[in-house]
Design a protein around this motif. Sequence first.
Motif, PDB file in Angstrom:
ATOM      1  N   HIS A  80       8.997   6.464  -3.031  1.00 52.25           N
ATOM      2  CA  HIS A  80       7.970   6.504  -4.071  1.00 52.25           C
ATOM      3  C   HIS A  80       8.449   7.157  -5.360  1.00 52.25           C
ATOM      4  CE1 HIS A  80       7.551  10.486  -2.169  1.00 52.25           C
ATOM      5  NE2 HIS A  80       7.066  10.886  -3.329  1.00 52.25           N
ATOM      6  N   LYS A  81       9.680   7.641  -5.376  1.00 50.52           N
ATOM      7  CA  LYS A  81      10.222   8.243  -6.589  1.00 50.52           C
ATOM      8  C   LYS A  81      11.021   7.239  -7.420  1.00 50.52           C
ATOM      9  CE  LYS A  81      10.484  12.852  -4.501  1.00 50.52           C
ATOM     10  NZ  LYS A  81      11.367  13.991  -4.143  1.00 50.52           N
ATOM     11  N   ARG A  82      11.181   6.022  -6.891  1.00 51.39           N
ATOM     12  CA  ARG A  82      11.934   4.984  -7.598  1.00 51.39           C
ATOM     13  C   ARG A  82      11.010   3.816  -7.915  1.00 51.39           C
ATOM     14  NH1 ARG A  82      15.805   2.898  -3.589  1.00 51.39           N
ATOM     15  NH2 ARG A  82      16.268   1.430  -5.275  1.00 51.39           N
ATOM     16  N   PRO A  83      11.286   3.077  -8.989  1.00 53.63           N
ATOM     17  CA  PRO A  83      10.482   1.892  -9.298  1.00 53.63           C
ATOM     18  C   PRO A  83      10.501   0.914  -8.125  1.00 53.63           C
ATOM     19  CG  PRO A  83      11.883   2.455 -11.162  1.00 53.63           C
ATOM     20  CD  PRO A  83      12.329   3.328 -10.019  1.00 53.63           C
ATOM     21  N   LEU A  84       9.356   0.345  -7.812  1.00 51.51           N
ATOM     22  CA  LEU A  84       9.281  -0.573  -6.681  1.00 51.51           C
ATOM     23  C   LEU A  84      10.075  -1.847  -6.936  1.00 51.51           C
ATOM     24  CD1 LEU A  84       6.830   1.356  -6.103  1.00 51.51           C
ATOM     25  CD2 LEU A  84       5.766  -0.579  -4.968  1.00 51.51           C
ATOM     26  N   SER A  85      10.219  -2.237  -8.211  1.00 43.84           N
ATOM     27  CA  SER A  85      10.972  -3.452  -8.524  1.00 43.84           C
ATOM     28  C   SER A  85      12.441  -3.315  -8.158  1.00 43.84           C
ATOM     29  CB  SER A  85      10.829  -3.783 -10.017  1.00 43.84           C
ATOM     30  OG  SER A  85       9.488  -4.088 -10.331  1.00 43.84           O
ATOM     31  N   ASP A  86      12.928  -2.083  -8.027  1.00 49.06           N
ATOM     32  CA  ASP A  86      14.317  -1.853  -7.629  1.00 49.06           C
ATOM     33  C   ASP A  86      14.477  -1.866  -6.112  1.00 49.06           C
ATOM     34  OD1 ASP A  86      14.811  -1.559 -10.301  1.00 49.06           O
ATOM     35  OD2 ASP A  86      14.966   0.634 -10.256  1.00 49.06           O
ATOM     36  N   GLN A  87      13.398  -2.036  -5.407  1.00 48.84           N
ATOM     37  CA  GLN A  87      13.415  -2.026  -3.952  1.00 48.84           C
ATOM     38  C   GLN A  87      12.901  -3.367  -3.431  1.00 48.84           C
ATOM     39  OE1 GLN A  87      11.931   1.894  -2.325  1.00 48.84           O
ATOM     40  NE2 GLN A  87      11.364   2.236  -4.469  1.00 48.84           N
ATOM     41  N   GLY A  88      12.868  -3.503  -2.118  1.00 47.83           N
ATOM     42  CA  GLY A  88      12.342  -4.744  -1.544  1.00 47.83           C
ATOM     43  C   GLY A  88      13.405  -5.808  -1.404  1.00 47.83           C
ATOM     44  N   PRO A  89      13.020  -7.083  -1.550  1.00 46.43           N
ATOM     45  CA  PRO A  89      11.710  -7.577  -1.986  1.00 46.43           C
ATOM     46  C   PRO A  89      10.652  -7.415  -0.894  1.00 46.43           C
ATOM     47  CG  PRO A  89      13.075  -9.412  -1.337  1.00 46.43           C
ATOM     48  CD  PRO A  89      13.955  -8.187  -1.246  1.00 46.43           C
ATOM     49  N   PHE A  90       9.396  -7.334  -1.299  1.00 45.53           N
ATOM     50  CA  PHE A  90       8.287  -7.151  -0.376  1.00 45.53           C
ATOM     51  C   PHE A  90       7.317  -8.330  -0.450  1.00 45.53           C
ATOM     52  CE2 PHE A  90       9.246  -2.776  -2.059  1.00 45.53           C
ATOM     53  CZ  PHE A  90       9.933  -2.331  -0.935  1.00 45.53           C
ATOM     54  N   ASP A  91       6.706  -8.604   0.672  1.00 46.53           N
ATOM     55  CA  ASP A  91       5.585  -9.536   0.711  1.00 46.53           C
ATOM     56  C   ASP A  91       4.265  -8.774   0.618  1.00 46.53           C
ATOM     57  OD1 ASP A  91       7.168 -11.927   1.170  1.00 46.53           O
ATOM     58  OD2 ASP A  91       7.530 -11.136   3.177  1.00 46.53           O
ATOM     59  N   ILE A  92       4.260  -7.587   1.225  1.00 43.69           N
ATOM     60  CA  ILE A  92       3.063  -6.749   1.274  1.00 43.69           C
ATOM     61  C   ILE A  92       3.489  -5.302   1.024  1.00 43.69           C
ATOM     62  CG2 ILE A  92       1.190  -5.874   2.745  1.00 43.69           C
ATOM     63  CD1 ILE A  92       1.364  -8.534   4.304  1.00 43.69           C
ATOM     64  N   VAL A  93       2.686  -4.583   0.269  1.00 44.06           N
ATOM     65  CA  VAL A  93       2.901  -3.141   0.089  1.00 44.06           C
ATOM     66  C   VAL A  93       1.714  -2.417   0.704  1.00 44.06           C
ATOM     67  CG1 VAL A  93       3.037  -1.245  -1.564  1.00 44.06           C
ATOM     68  CG2 VAL A  93       4.334  -3.343  -1.971  1.00 44.06           C
ATOM     69  N   LEU A  94       2.014  -1.557   1.650  1.00 46.30           N
ATOM     70  CA  LEU A  94       1.009  -0.788   2.378  1.00 46.30           C
ATOM     71  C   LEU A  94       1.175   0.666   1.965  1.00 46.30           C
ATOM     72  CD1 LEU A  94      -1.048  -1.196   4.791  1.00 46.30           C
ATOM     73  CD2 LEU A  94       0.840  -0.571   6.288  1.00 46.30           C
ATOM     74  N   HIS A  95       0.103   1.307   1.518  1.00 40.36           N
ATOM     75  CA  HIS A  95       0.305   2.655   0.987  1.00 40.36           C
ATOM     76  C   HIS A  95      -0.916   3.536   1.203  1.00 40.36           C
ATOM     77  CE1 HIS A  95      -2.251   2.496  -2.736  1.00 40.36           C
ATOM     78  NE2 HIS A  95      -2.220   1.217  -2.415  1.00 40.36           N
ATOM     79  N   LYS A  96      -0.641   4.825   1.255  1.00 40.79           N
ATOM     80  CA  LYS A  96      -1.682   5.842   1.212  1.00 40.79           C
ATOM     81  C   LYS A  96      -1.077   7.115   0.630  1.00 40.79           C
ATOM     82  CE  LYS A  96      -5.528   8.024   3.565  1.00 40.79           C
ATOM     83  NZ  LYS A  96      -6.238   8.321   4.829  1.00 40.79           N
ATOM     84  N   LEU A  97      -0.791   7.045  -0.649  1.00 39.52           N
ATOM     85  CA  LEU A  97      -0.294   8.187  -1.392  1.00 39.52           C
ATOM     86  C   LEU A  97      -1.221   8.417  -2.574  1.00 39.52           C
ATOM     87  CD1 LEU A  97       3.568   7.510  -1.557  1.00 39.52           C
ATOM     88  CD2 LEU A  97       2.356   9.035   0.014  1.00 39.52           C
TER      89      LEU A  97
END
Length: 347
Positions: A72-89
């Motif tokens: 969560h400290k890095r841009p999400l676009s630099d990670q993945g790729p994802f189909d779904i993002v599940l979160h509780k922060l």
Amino acid sequence: MVSGGCVGAEGEVDPEAAAAVAAERGEAVAPAPARELVVGYALTSKKAKSFLQPKLRGLARKKGILFVAIDHKRPLSDQGPFDIVLHKLTGKGWQQLLEEYRETHPEVTVLDPPGAIAHLLDRQSMLQEVSELDLTDRYGKVRVPKQLFVNTDPLSIPAAVTRAGLSLPLVAKPLVAKSHELSLAYDPTSLTKLEPPLVLQEFVNHGGVMFKVYIVGDAIRVVRRFSLPNVDEGDILNNAGVFRFPRVSCAAASADDADLDPCVAELPPRPLLEILARELRRRLGLRLFNIDMIRQHGTRDRFYVIDMNYFPGYGKMPGYEHVFTDFLLSLSQKEYKRRPSYSSGER
């Protein structure tokens, strides 16, 4: 040398061309493996441990679902790729990252939008949508207890309670719904010992049993939990002070196997829960939440919603691994373009 093969420009076998050649030869063609459904998760370590249990991970793996930890400290676009993002922060930094990602990647399903979640993090607004529903029909009546938001000098709370027309005893809950602690105040003097900001809620006798209604998309599951016991006039006259209850209705307080009075244990009617869940999904814009309900003692069809939570403790729900993996797969009905796959395991 490759003979009779169908090779693409970069030396990869074209599966469609290969299947056509095999069909001409009368050979059996094995179905191409479906691409994994990649679910990025951003959860606290405690939440990840309780939710991502081995039984969920194992079943997800069999169904082609891959859970990948998000930094969560890095841009999400630099990670993945994802189909779904599940979160509780929580926190403005994370919300900003997530909103930016949603704008640049509209094809990714985010469970759930931060703005919608915020509605359930504040007990002042949490039950507003329920109070505005008109759920009074042949299946039962659903209401919310009378309540009062307090953010003032504790010494002025008794007068505020009187003006609002609330009756003692009162349940005191922290304004921010991150805490599950609650208190019960029996008399005006005890109200002055409370610590605002908080919400005061009229106590409704309910036979000491609460119904936790879990919502996972369109799926609904209900469990019984022990709750606060009934309060009678003698209790009000003979008790003074603030009684604190740190963990009401936790999983250890399951009442599903207890020998209960049938009038107390009877679950709310299924049609009523379906209507309630559908309306709240639509109004809140959420797909992952739970509703805490009680039945007014001595009645069969009068229910109160007393609390709601986003992304509750699903790991405590029987069979949650089946419900949740089915839900995730239901979100991926459309065909996704092929994306790079991870070489092995969750990370």
